[in-house]
Motif scaffolding. Structure first.
Motif, PDB file in Angstrom:
ATOM      1  N   GLY A 109       0.739  -1.266   0.162  1.00  0.00           N
ATOM      2  CA  GLY A 109       0.023   0.021   0.144  1.00  0.00           C
ATOM      3  C   GLY A 109       1.025   1.284   0.076  1.00  0.00           C
ATOM      4  N   GLU A 110       1.988   1.299   0.539  1.00  0.00           N
ATOM      5  CA  GLU A 110       2.840   2.272   0.660  1.00  0.00           C
ATOM      6  C   GLU A 110       3.492   2.649  -0.648  1.00  0.00           C
ATOM      7  OE1 GLU A 110       5.311   3.509   4.075  1.00  0.00           O
ATOM      8  OE2 GLU A 110       4.524   1.902   5.158  1.00  0.00           O
ATOM      9  N   TYR A 111       3.995   1.457  -1.305  1.00  0.00           N
ATOM     10  CA  TYR A 111       4.566   1.604  -2.526  1.00  0.00           C
ATOM     11  C   TYR A 111       3.557   2.389  -3.481  1.00  0.00           C
ATOM     12  CZ  TYR A 111       8.982  -0.742  -1.401  1.00  0.00           C
ATOM     13  OH  TYR A 111      10.265  -0.944  -0.936  1.00  0.00           O
ATOM     14  N   ARG A 117       8.780   6.431   0.083  1.00  0.00           N
ATOM     15  CA  ARG A 117       9.673   7.249  -0.081  1.00  0.00           C
ATOM     16  C   ARG A 117       9.964   8.255   1.099  1.00  0.00           C
ATOM     17  NH1 ARG A 117       7.057   7.493  -5.153  1.00  0.00           N
ATOM     18  NH2 ARG A 117       8.113   6.681  -6.747  1.00  0.00           N
ATOM     19  N   SER A 118       8.764   8.911   1.813  1.00  0.00           N
ATOM     20  CA  SER A 118       8.822   9.486   2.996  1.00  0.00           C
ATOM     21  C   SER A 118       9.111   8.564   4.073  1.00  0.00           C
ATOM     22  CB  SER A 118       7.395  10.238   3.349  1.00  0.00           C
ATOM     23  OG  SER A 118       7.239  11.053   2.213  1.00  0.00           O
ATOM     24  N   THR A 119       8.694   7.609   4.079  1.00  0.00           N
ATOM     25  CA  THR A 119       9.002   6.588   5.330  1.00  0.00           C
ATOM     26  C   THR A 119      10.643   6.266   5.408  1.00  0.00           C
ATOM     27  OG1 THR A 119       7.059   5.475   5.043  1.00  0.00           O
ATOM     28  CG2 THR A 119       8.534   4.315   6.286  1.00  0.00           C
ATOM     29  N   VAL A 123      13.732   7.201   7.677  1.00  0.00           N
ATOM     30  CA  VAL A 123      14.708   6.069   8.251  1.00  0.00           C
ATOM     31  C   VAL A 123      15.572   5.477   7.129  1.00  0.00           C
ATOM     32  CG1 VAL A 123      14.503   3.994   9.536  1.00  0.00           C
ATOM     33  CG2 VAL A 123      12.629   5.350   9.765  1.00  0.00           C
ATOM     34  N   PRO A 124      16.583   6.302   6.817  1.00  0.00           N
ATOM     35  CA  PRO A 124      17.534   5.878   5.596  1.00  0.00           C
ATOM     36  C   PRO A 124      17.961   4.414   5.679  1.00  0.00           C
ATOM     37  CG  PRO A 124      18.230   8.025   6.388  1.00  0.00           C
ATOM     38  CD  PRO A 124      17.129   7.364   7.444  1.00  0.00           C
ATOM     39  N   SER A 125      18.135   3.802   6.848  1.00  0.00           N
ATOM     40  CA  SER A 125      18.715   2.553   6.970  1.00  0.00           C
ATOM     41  C   SER A 125      17.793   1.355   6.477  1.00  0.00           C
ATOM     42  CB  SER A 125      19.206   2.103   8.295  1.00  0.00           C
ATOM     43  OG  SER A 125      18.034   2.101   9.319  1.00  0.00           O
ATOM     44  N   ARG A 126      16.311   1.873   6.563  1.00  0.00           N
ATOM     45  CA  ARG A 126      15.156   0.886   6.141  1.00  0.00           C
ATOM     46  C   ARG A 126      15.119  -0.285   6.770  1.00  0.00           C
ATOM     47  NH1 ARG A 126      15.895   1.248  -0.466  1.00  0.00           N
ATOM     48  NH2 ARG A 126      15.822   3.704  -0.693  1.00  0.00           N
ATOM     49  N   ILE A 127      15.997  -0.960   7.287  1.00  0.00           N
ATOM     50  CA  ILE A 127      15.725  -2.308   7.914  1.00  0.00           C
ATOM     51  C   ILE A 127      14.785  -2.139   9.252  1.00  0.00           C
ATOM     52  CG2 ILE A 127      16.890  -4.337   9.127  1.00  0.00           C
ATOM     53  CD1 ILE A 127      17.359  -3.915   6.038  1.00  0.00           C
ATOM     54  N   ILE A 278      17.671  -7.786   2.457  1.00  0.00           N
ATOM     55  CA  ILE A 278      18.975  -7.476   1.543  1.00  0.00           C
ATOM     56  C   ILE A 278      18.428  -6.739   0.449  1.00  0.00           C
ATOM     57  CG2 ILE A 278      20.403  -8.631  -0.071  1.00  0.00           C
ATOM     58  CD1 ILE A 278      20.263 -10.980   1.874  1.00  0.00           C
ATOM     59  N   THR A 279      17.139  -6.724  -0.229  1.00  0.00           N
ATOM     60  CA  THR A 279      16.920  -5.923  -1.307  1.00  0.00           C
ATOM     61  C   THR A 279      16.583  -4.712  -1.030  1.00  0.00           C
ATOM     62  OG1 THR A 279      15.712  -7.983  -2.191  1.00  0.00           O
ATOM     63  CG2 THR A 279      15.094  -5.944  -3.176  1.00  0.00           C
ATOM     64  N   LEU A 280      16.203  -4.186   0.054  1.00  0.00           N
ATOM     65  CA  LEU A 280      15.929  -2.794   0.481  1.00  0.00           C
ATOM     66  C   LEU A 280      17.291  -2.116   0.317  1.00  0.00           C
ATOM     67  CD1 LEU A 280      13.573  -3.162   3.631  1.00  0.00           C
ATOM     68  CD2 LEU A 280      12.937  -2.223   1.286  1.00  0.00           C
ATOM     69  N   HIS A 281      18.169  -2.749   0.598  1.00  0.00           N
ATOM     70  CA  HIS A 281      19.566  -1.989   0.655  1.00  0.00           C
ATOM     71  C   HIS A 281      20.158  -1.941  -0.764  1.00  0.00           C
ATOM     72  CE1 HIS A 281      20.922  -1.093   4.735  1.00  0.00           C
ATOM     73  NE2 HIS A 281      20.522  -2.168   5.093  1.00  0.00           N
ATOM     74  N   ARG A 282      19.804  -2.568  -1.731  1.00  0.00           N
ATOM     75  CA  ARG A 282      20.316  -2.813  -3.049  1.00  0.00           C
ATOM     76  C   ARG A 282      19.359  -1.940  -4.126  1.00  0.00           C
ATOM     77  NH1 ARG A 282      22.643  -8.831  -3.551  1.00  0.00           N
ATOM     78  NH2 ARG A 282      24.178  -8.753  -1.693  1.00  0.00           N
TER      79      ARG A 282
END
Length: 285
Positions: A109-111, A117-119, A123-127, A278-282
């Protein structure tokens, strides 16, 4: 006559903010934000209500069908081996489907709206975002499982009491079935969350989740080959059957040991989440 040192170039401090000035939310703050977002969506409450309703109604239908079963002498003997908790948890298979939809909507839903993007900017580290979503989802799944089990217990009580099948709360078999229900629903929810993070599409995620949870077990069960039956037993739905039976009746997948079932369902929850992390970082949001 002026020199370069007399008129130094003007620089804006906003263009090069010091690293020390960057403030990121704590995990508790991220968790609170995820809860607020999830609780504010109507789809969340519809998914939870649907899960509780379908589990309760199927349990009621299963209990009411006991009277028809006793009319058949060939089936009446099976009631003596049945555990009342298995009847109460009879609708969990359908609950896995609705709770999987909730797990998908939590991230896709956020995508879809671009809010992700705001989230991730906050929180740049995303994990931590993925971890907070998983934790909130586990709490909601536990809550709806408790509500569903309670409602199913109440509505099936009149029918179960006629056949002396009311599950005792001090019976280990009762807690095995209820605990297996919670464990299985949680695994389905986290599986869908991980797939949703990877695919970023609600339609695609729900399709994949329902295929793994429902379509594959139903389709492959018609193939009577030993190696196919082995594969089917390790799919989420049949594997969870080992946790939802007391061993008195034979159920597909129930021949797996309790430890094997726990490991299989944990793998379906953890592997997609690890791949998602892993994908969130790449890749970009």
């Amino acid at each position: 006559m002026s020199t370069l040192t007399d008129n130094p170039p003007m620089t804006s401090p906003a263009t090069n903010p010091p690293a020390a000035g960057q403030v990121y939310p704590t995990f508790a703050g991220v968790l609170r934000g995820e809860w607020i977002k999830l609780a504010s969506l109507r789809s969340t409450w519809w998914a939870l209500a649907s899960t509780a309703a379908v589990i309760t109604l199927v349990a009621l239908a299963s209990a009411m069908s006991l009277s028809a079963t006793t009319d058949d002498p060939a089936l009446a003997q099976g009631i003596e081996q049945m555990h009342g908790a298995e009847v109460i948890a009879g609708g969990f298979h359908f609950g896995m489907l609705t709770i999987a939809v909730l797990g998908a909507l939590l991230i896709t839903g956020e995508y879809a709206t671009g809010l992700i993007r705001s989230t991730f900017a906050a929180v740049p580290s995303r994990i931590p975002v993925l971890g907070a979503k998983a934790l909130v989802l586990i709490v909601l799944t536990a809550a709806v499982t408790l509500v569903s089990a309670t409602l199913s217990y109440v509505v099936t009580m009149p029918q179960l009491s006629q056949y002396d099948l009311v599950p005792a709360l001090d019976d280990p078999g009762t807690w095995r079935v209820f605990g297996g229900t919670l464990y299985s629903l949680t695994a389905a929810a986290l599986l869908s969350l991980g797939i949703g993070t990877l695919l970023r599409s609600t339609a695609a995620t729900v399709t994949v989740a329902l295929t793994v949870l429902l379509l594959l077990p139903g389709t492959l069960s018609f193939i009577r080959l030993d190696w196919v039956e082995t594969i089917v037993s390790y799919l989420p739905l049949p594997a969870s059957s080992a946790l939802l039976t007391t061993g008195a009746t034979e159920t597909q997948g129930a021949y797996l040991s309790t430890q094997a079932s726990l490991i299989v369902l944990a793998a379906y929850a953890i592997v997609p989440l690890v791949a998602a992390a892993i994908t969130l970082h790449r890749r970009d949001a």
